[in-house]
Write a protein that holds these residues in place. Structure first.
Motif, PDB file in Angstrom:
ATOM      1  N   ILE A 131      -3.661  38.976  24.907  1.00 14.80           N
ATOM      2  CA  ILE A 131      -3.943  40.261  24.263  1.00 14.80           C
ATOM      3  C   ILE A 131      -3.381  41.424  25.082  1.00 14.80           C
ATOM      4  O   ILE A 131      -3.558  41.484  26.297  1.00 14.80           O
ATOM      5  N   MET A 167      -2.090  44.440  13.553  1.00 21.55           N
ATOM      6  CA  MET A 167      -3.088  45.149  14.349  1.00 21.55           C
ATOM      7  C   MET A 167      -3.568  44.376  15.563  1.00 21.55           C
ATOM      8  O   MET A 167      -4.099  44.928  16.499  1.00 21.55           O
ATOM      9  N   SER A 168      -3.402  43.044  15.507  1.00 14.61           N
ATOM     10  CA  SER A 168      -3.860  42.222  16.624  1.00 14.61           C
ATOM     11  C   SER A 168      -2.670  42.013  17.546  1.00 14.61           C
ATOM     12  O   SER A 168      -1.811  41.186  17.302  1.00 14.61           O
ATOM     13  N   ILE A 207     -11.378  35.006  19.097  1.00 20.27           N
ATOM     14  CA  ILE A 207     -12.553  35.478  19.858  1.00 20.27           C
ATOM     15  C   ILE A 207     -13.700  35.811  18.903  1.00 20.27           C
ATOM     16  O   ILE A 207     -14.857  35.459  19.141  1.00 20.27           O
ATOM     17  N   GLY A 208     -13.349  36.456  17.806  1.00 16.82           N
ATOM     18  CA  GLY A 208     -14.375  36.865  16.836  1.00 16.82           C
ATOM     19  C   GLY A 208     -15.074  35.675  16.193  1.00 16.82           C
ATOM     20  O   GLY A 208     -16.314  35.622  16.133  1.00 16.82           O
ATOM     21  N   PHE A 209     -14.293  34.726  15.716  1.00 15.26           N
ATOM     22  CA  PHE A 209     -14.908  33.544  15.087  1.00 15.26           C
ATOM     23  C   PHE A 209     -15.689  32.727  16.123  1.00 15.26           C
ATOM     24  O   PHE A 209     -16.690  32.097  15.799  1.00 15.26           O
ATOM     25  N   MET A 239      -5.160  40.252   9.712  1.00 14.44           N
ATOM     26  CA  MET A 239      -4.976  40.996  10.958  1.00 14.44           C
ATOM     27  C   MET A 239      -3.710  41.857  10.943  1.00 14.44           C
ATOM     28  O   MET A 239      -3.601  42.793  11.730  1.00 14.44           O
ATOM     29  N   THR A 253      -7.565  37.862  18.713  1.00 13.96           N
ATOM     30  CA  THR A 253      -8.718  38.682  18.314  1.00 13.96           C
ATOM     31  C   THR A 253      -9.583  37.899  17.329  1.00 13.96           C
ATOM     32  O   THR A 253     -10.814  37.848  17.468  1.00 13.96           O
ATOM     33  N   ALA A 254      -8.929  37.277  16.344  1.00  8.92           N
ATOM     34  CA  ALA A 254      -9.677  36.490  15.356  1.00  8.92           C
ATOM     35  C   ALA A 254     -10.339  35.285  16.016  1.00  8.92           C
ATOM     36  O   ALA A 254     -11.484  34.943  15.699  1.00  8.92           O
TER      37      ALA A 254
END
Lengths: 311, 411
Positions: B119, B111-112, B205-207, B108, B202-203
């Motif tokens: 966030i 960028m996160s 939420i994505g996972f 990340m 972000t990661a």
């Protein structure tokens, strides 16, 4: 001896796909406009990549695919063992935009309802990985990011990986929101190359040199010594986001190099790749001068590759 | 060709800042994942994470070369702090190094954006509102290359060749392999290599959307494993050519013998079902290191704890090692999955296992899975002779990497 041959270079920038032979026309077009180079439009990309499932896939992955598709359509991969072809892609902006889009989508839809495909766009290696999936490239694949030099360091690594015998065929790429470039490089061996090389990478250098404001003669001297060349005998293409790039340009001119206009539009990592295309285009029209493609980044990165028409 | 040895290490991981605490925790099988404490994401189903809670202001470094340490992004703080530990550990005098490289891996990067521990949507809204304009300062502030530039500036690492890898969960191994190649082939004498990632909502939420997260503990190779735990950290190795290390009488932790990379070319998130990508990768690493499968004493598994990944990794191990798969463990069971940092942290753990002849366990293990026919060193460390290790990291996009590390032997 490492003979790293450049076979061709393919571009998809600002909604147009072309190869190095048409790059001068492209440069004239972008220089003629008063605006910045536009980000690629999804609808045009989707139309171009007809029959592919492009839904929700990030712009950089699609742009890279559009550039590679030109090579694929012209049968450049026919004589290459795809299971050994490596791909290296550099990007200045990396996945900053896909992360922004993903997070704003999560905000709007809710964290538990955002589309998972949008998350896959947020990893920096999404574009190279998708290129591998779509074209069955299975050598090695990686993504890197070092400012503007992200466009030149894939060439640096391709050259080094051939020298180290890690790879024989490499697609060195740059991907940004404004488009993508893909340069096909092959290690030359008797009877190996189906396509005649346009030029050769003769040497490479990549460094963090401290403050770019202090860029001076010493960097040039080091390069001349390392490459065993004199700048006065070279064509030099310079790109960079440094505010003092004109001063650097002046230093290079003072060394007697034959210089080419700096591309004024900011296309991030694509600028040095476009410079490489300009150099290749000149070779195709008869020029035979060795060339230095140099890029400097305001963060203090400097990188260059020495290109020669002959092996 | 030069031999490449490890002469310094640094690590930040959940539960530890520094390799001594890190080793104590791992060898005791302590688990440092749990309810998310430092970050908030109210509506998320799963809120389990691994956080480096001990990385407080007490750990901050002084300002240097115009860089105010406190104002750095968390990922930059991790990188600079861990490199500082590794350089101190190696006792190297940087002014005496002739040619050096630095390569870091991240997923990340910067960028996160998490500000005030949630966030920072505004920065993303601002970015999008700028529109199709490449001349904007937000990109300059967030692009991942800025991390390595800040590191170089902080430590005055001029004339060093930099590389920043974005190869998701395998980025650390890519960075180590790249530095190894530069030294082996005499393009450099010295390398700072590793991986770094700070905790990313972000990661998480994505996972969560990929249904890859466990709601409780990470249980690699267990029949009832439910997924991974997102965490954070940094692992750094100092690599040197052997002659240079011997000349300055440096402590040698081990030798990097070789590495392998491969591509699945199958799916952006799922591994190739026939496990050929991971198999080829390990085979390439063994060949590159000039060792046979029989030489491997221990395997540091990628072992994320997801149903599919562990099953495919086990399948690849069967293909490479046949019926004699060496003991294997996954430290992700204790510290979670630190994404771009994971492979480098696992390399640090592997080198410590060589040092102590002790294989750390796979924690939280309860029931064996017939799909994973491996001895995963359940729950308790195991004293054993360890001379050679293979360390796996398999990333999103099917970017596979394996690293072979050995005890240093003269001759």
């Amino acid at each position: 001896m490492n003979k790293c041959a450049i076979i061709s270079a393919f571009y998809y920038i600002a909604d147009a796909g072309f190869d190095y032979k048409n790059i001068i026309e492209f440069c004239k077009k972008v220089n003629a406009t008063s605006t910045d180079v536009a980000f690629c439009k999804r609808e045009i990309l989707e139309e171009r990549l007809d029959k592919m499932n492009t839904r929700l896939i990030d712009r950089q992955s699609l742009s890279l695919e559009a550039a590679i598709k030109i090579a694929e359509d012209e049968n450049f991969f026919d004589s290459i063992n795809r299971s050994e072809l490596s791909i290296i892609a550099g990007s200045y902006s990396s996945s900053v935009y896909p992360i922004a889009i993903f997070n704003l989508s999560a905000k709007e839809k809710g964290s538990n309802f955002v589309n998972a495909t949008e998350f896959t766009n947020t990893v920096g290696n999404a574009a190279v990985s998708r290129a591998c999936i779509w074209h069955q490239f299975r050598g090695c694949a990686y993504a890197l990011s070092e400012g503007i030099n992200s466009g030149i360091n894939p060439i640096v690594d391709a050259y080094k990986n051939m020298q180290y015998e890690n790879a024989e065929d490499v697609l060195a790429c740059a991907t940004e929101e404004v488009g993508a470039a893909a340069v096909l490089l092959q290690k030359e061996a008797p009877g190996k190359l189906k396509n005649k090389p346009i030029a050769y990478v003769k040497n490479v250098d990549s460094k963090y040199i401290g403050s770019i404001k202090e860029f001076d003669d010493s960097y040039i001297k080091n390069i001349e010594e390392k490459f065993n060349i004199s700048l006065s005998q070279l064509d030099v293409y310079l790109s960079g986001d440094a505010k003092n790039i004109n001063d650097i340009f002046k230093i290079i001119k003072e060394k007697g190099a034959s210089t080419h206009d700096i591309i004024k539009k900011n296309m991030w990592a694509l600028n040095p790749m476009v410079d490489l295309g300009r150099c290749l285009s000149r070779y195709s029209k008869g020029s035979a001068h060795d060339s230095l493609i140099l890029s400097v980044d305001s963060q203090g990165f400097a990188a260059c590759v020495l290109i020669s028409k002959r092996g | 060709m030069k031999r490449v040895v490890v002469t310094g290490m640094g690590v930040c991981a959940p539960g530890s800042v520094g390799k001594d605490t890190f080793w104590r925790n791992l060898s005791q099988g302590k688990v440092f994942t749990g309810q998310l404490t430092q970050f908030s994401c109210k509506d998320l189903r799963v809120k389990i994470a691994g956080e480096v809670t001990s990385f407080t202001e007490d750990e901050y470094l002084p300002d240097a070369n115009g860089i105010n340490f406190k104002s750095l992004d968390r990922v930059e703080k991790f990188a600079i702090k861990t490199i500082d530990m590794a350089l101190a550990d190696s006792k190297v005098d940087l002014s005496k190094i002739k040619s050096a490289v630095i390569s870091l891996g991240t997923t990340m990067g910067k960028m996160s954006k998490e500000r005030d521990k949630s966030i920072d949507y505004k920065i993303y809204e601002d970015l999008i509102s700028i529109g199709n304009n490449s001349n904007n300062n937000i990109i300059k502030e967030m692009h991942p290359g800025d991390i390595v530039a800040k590191v170089c500036r902080y430590f005055s690492l001029e004339n060093i060749e930099p590389r920043m890898f974005l190869n998701a969960c395998a980025a650390g191994n890519y960075a180590i392999g790249w530095g190894y190649d530069r030294i082996k082939n005499e393009d450099a004498d010295f390398a700072i290599v590793g991986g770094v990632d700070s905790f990313s909502l972000t990661a998480l939420i994505g996972f969560n959307r990929l249904l890859s997260l466990t709601p409780n503990l990470c249980c690699p190779f267990d029949k009832n494993r439910k997924g991974l735990v997102v965490s954070e950290g940094c692992g750094i190795l100092i690599l040197e050519n052997l002659e240079s290390a011997l000349q300055r009488n440096a402590h040698i932790y081990g030798e990097i013998k070789g590495y392998g990379l491969s591509v699945d070319a199958y799916h952006i998130t799922a591994p190739r079902p026939d496990a050929s990508g991971a198999t080829i990768c390990m085979q390439k690493a063994l060949k590159n290191a000039k060792v046979s499968p029989y030489d491997i004493d221990y395997i540091s598994a990628h072992g994320t704890g997801t149903k599919v990944n562990d099953k495919i990794e086990a399948k690849a191990l069967c293909a490479v090692f046949g019926e004699k798969i060496p003991p294997i463990s996954s430290i992700k069971s204790m510290i979670g999955h630190s994404l771009g940092a994971a492979a480098a942290i696992e390399a640090v753990a592997s080198l410590l296992m060589l040092k102590y002849n002790l294989a750390v366990p796979t924690a939280n293990f309860e029931e064996a899975d017939e799909d994973c026919p491996v001895d995963c060193i359940p729950n308790i460390s195991r004293p054993m002779k360890i001379d050679t290790i293979i360390s796996n990291a398999f990333a999103f996009g099917g970017n596979n990497s394996s690293l072979v590390i050995s005890r240093y032997k003269e001759g």
